[in-house]
Motif scaffolding. Sequence first.
Motif, PDB file in Angstrom:
ATOM      1  N   TYR A   1       3.887   6.044  -5.437  1.00 60.55           N
ATOM      2  CA  TYR A   1       3.895   6.202  -6.897  1.00 60.55           C
ATOM      3  C   TYR A   1       2.503   6.428  -7.469  1.00 60.55           C
ATOM      4  O   TYR A   1       2.251   6.148  -8.642  1.00 60.55           O
ATOM      5  CB  TYR A   1       4.549   4.982  -7.550  1.00 60.55           C
ATOM      6  N   LYS A   2       1.625   6.967  -6.652  1.00 64.35           N
ATOM      7  CA  LYS A   2       0.229   7.188  -7.053  1.00 64.35           C
ATOM      8  C   LYS A   2       0.109   8.015  -8.342  1.00 64.35           C
ATOM      9  O   LYS A   2      -0.636   7.673  -9.248  1.00 64.35           O
ATOM     10  CB  LYS A   2      -0.516   7.863  -5.906  1.00 64.35           C
ATOM     11  N   THR A   3       0.849   9.110  -8.441  1.00 62.30           N
ATOM     12  CA  THR A   3       0.746   9.970  -9.625  1.00 62.30           C
ATOM     13  C   THR A   3       1.303   9.284 -10.869  1.00 62.30           C
ATOM     14  O   THR A   3       0.754   9.458 -11.964  1.00 62.30           O
ATOM     15  CB  THR A   3       1.455  11.322  -9.403  1.00 62.30           C
ATOM     16  N   VAL A   4       2.356   8.507 -10.707  1.00 60.19           N
ATOM     17  CA  VAL A   4       2.924   7.778 -11.849  1.00 60.19           C
ATOM     18  C   VAL A   4       1.940   6.721 -12.324  1.00 60.19           C
ATOM     19  O   VAL A   4       1.703   6.571 -13.530  1.00 60.19           O
ATOM     20  CB  VAL A   4       4.288   7.150 -11.484  1.00 60.19           C
ATOM     21  N   ILE A   5       1.366   5.989 -11.382  1.00 57.24           N
ATOM     22  CA  ILE A   5       0.394   4.947 -11.728  1.00 57.24           C
ATOM     23  C   ILE A   5      -0.829   5.566 -12.393  1.00 57.24           C
ATOM     24  O   ILE A   5      -1.324   5.047 -13.396  1.00 57.24           O
ATOM     25  CB  ILE A   5       0.003   4.132 -10.473  1.00 57.24           C
ATOM     26  N   ARG A   6      -1.281   6.697 -11.861  1.00 57.59           N
ATOM     27  CA  ARG A   6      -2.434   7.393 -12.458  1.00 57.59           C
ATOM     28  C   ARG A   6      -2.129   7.781 -13.901  1.00 57.59           C
ATOM     29  O   ARG A   6      -2.940   7.587 -14.798  1.00 57.59           O
ATOM     30  CB  ARG A   6      -2.774   8.638 -11.633  1.00 57.59           C
ATOM     31  N   PHE A   7      -0.936   8.355 -14.137  1.00 57.37           N
ATOM     32  CA  PHE A   7      -0.546   8.756 -15.484  1.00 57.37           C
ATOM     33  C   PHE A   7      -0.544   7.548 -16.431  1.00 57.37           C
ATOM     34  O   PHE A   7      -1.124   7.600 -17.518  1.00 57.37           O
ATOM     35  CB  PHE A   7       0.840   9.410 -15.491  1.00 57.37           C
ATOM     36  N   VAL A   8       0.091   6.454 -16.021  1.00 59.37           N
ATOM     37  CA  VAL A   8       0.201   5.267 -16.877  1.00 59.37           C
ATOM     38  C   VAL A   8      -1.179   4.691 -17.180  1.00 59.37           C
ATOM     39  O   VAL A   8      -1.489   4.372 -18.331  1.00 59.37           O
ATOM     40  CB  VAL A   8       1.129   4.208 -16.232  1.00 59.37           C
ATOM     41  N   VAL A   9      -2.031   4.586 -16.166  1.00 61.82           N
ATOM     42  CA  VAL A   9      -3.373   4.026 -16.369  1.00 61.82           C
ATOM     43  C   VAL A   9      -4.196   4.922 -17.293  1.00 61.82           C
ATOM     44  O   VAL A   9      -4.845   4.444 -18.227  1.00 61.82           O
ATOM     45  CB  VAL A   9      -4.084   3.799 -15.014  1.00 61.82           C
ATOM     46  N   LEU A  10      -4.171   6.230 -17.042  1.00 60.10           N
ATOM     47  CA  LEU A  10      -4.930   7.156 -17.897  1.00 60.10           C
ATOM     48  C   LEU A  10      -4.388   7.174 -19.320  1.00 60.10           C
ATOM     49  O   LEU A  10      -5.159   7.173 -20.290  1.00 60.10           O
ATOM     50  CB  LEU A  10      -4.916   8.564 -17.310  1.00 60.10           C
TER      51      LEU A  10
ATOM     52  N   LYS B   1       0.830  -1.202   0.000  1.00 60.93           N
ATOM     53  CA  LYS B   1       0.000   0.000   0.000  1.00 60.93           C
ATOM     54  C   LYS B   1       0.870   1.259   0.000  1.00 60.93           C
ATOM     55  O   LYS B   1       0.569   2.224  -0.699  1.00 60.93           O
ATOM     56  CB  LYS B   1      -0.921  -0.012   1.215  1.00 60.93           C
ATOM     57  N   ALA B   2       1.959   1.215   0.760  1.00 63.49           N
ATOM     58  CA  ALA B   2       2.871   2.358   0.810  1.00 63.49           C
ATOM     59  C   ALA B   2       3.508   2.606  -0.551  1.00 63.49           C
ATOM     60  O   ALA B   2       3.720   3.748  -0.960  1.00 63.49           O
ATOM     61  CB  ALA B   2       3.947   2.117   1.865  1.00 63.49           C
ATOM     62  N   LEU B   3       3.794   1.526  -1.271  1.00 69.21           N
ATOM     63  CA  LEU B   3       4.378   1.642  -2.605  1.00 69.21           C
ATOM     64  C   LEU B   3       3.394   2.304  -3.575  1.00 69.21           C
ATOM     65  O   LEU B   3       3.771   3.174  -4.360  1.00 69.21           O
ATOM     66  CB  LEU B   3       4.774   0.250  -3.108  1.00 69.21           C
ATOM     67  N   PHE B   4       2.129   1.898  -3.500  1.00 66.56           N
ATOM     68  CA  PHE B   4       1.100   2.510  -4.348  1.00 66.56           C
ATOM     69  C   PHE B   4       0.915   3.991  -3.999  1.00 66.56           C
ATOM     70  O   PHE B   4       0.741   4.811  -4.897  1.00 66.56           O
ATOM     71  CB  PHE B   4      -0.239   1.770  -4.219  1.00 66.56           C
ATOM     72  N   GLN B   5       0.950   4.312  -2.720  1.00 65.75           N
ATOM     73  CA  GLN B   5       0.819   5.703  -2.307  1.00 65.75           C
ATOM     74  C   GLN B   5       1.985   6.546  -2.815  1.00 65.75           C
ATOM     75  O   GLN B   5       1.803   7.678  -3.254  1.00 65.75           O
ATOM     76  CB  GLN B   5       0.730   5.820  -0.775  1.00 65.75           C
TER      77      GLN B   5
END
Length: 181
Positions: free
Chosen positions: A8-17, A2-6
């Motif tokens: 890199y949240k913006t990076v993950i959001r960018f990649v998914v979008l 969960k800490a890892l997702f938090q």
Amino acid sequence: MKALFQKYKTVIRFVVLFLGSYVLLSICYAVYLQLSKGGAFTPDFITNLVAKQSSAIIGGFGYEALVQPSITEPIMELYVNGKYLARIIEGCNSLSIIILFMAFVIAFAEKFKKTLLFLFGGAVLIYAVNIVRIVILAVSLYHFPEHKEILHGVVFPGLIYGMVFLLWMLWVRMLTPKVRR
């Protein structure tokens, strides 16, 4: 985890979008192309329109320009002063580039209205520059056919992709908060 997702949240959001919008828009484009097969326009409506608009502009510069559908392939054939110069294929219509542009902008989407206006303005600019690119390429090929490979393979793709890159940088810069001193 969960800490890892938090973190890199913006990076993950960018990649998914980015990937999500790119895949969705690409599927829509593929459906459009599939529905265009055997239709009234060769190879499809937008490519046909781009070919005709390019031909009209070439004609405006004093050249005798003609585009016509090929009888053997789903392409438009471009003639300048009676000389066959180029095939205008589905890939020449700029829609694939517009899809790539839109996916990036959506991945960095901010306010709905601002994003929508930038998407629309960018798409129109890319479409228009693509037509100008075809016109300049055709006239260049007419006068300098020996430079076909570098003109078609390097110079003109570099211009259109370079412009898209500059639009992306403008978009990112518009989103960056201004630091006051």
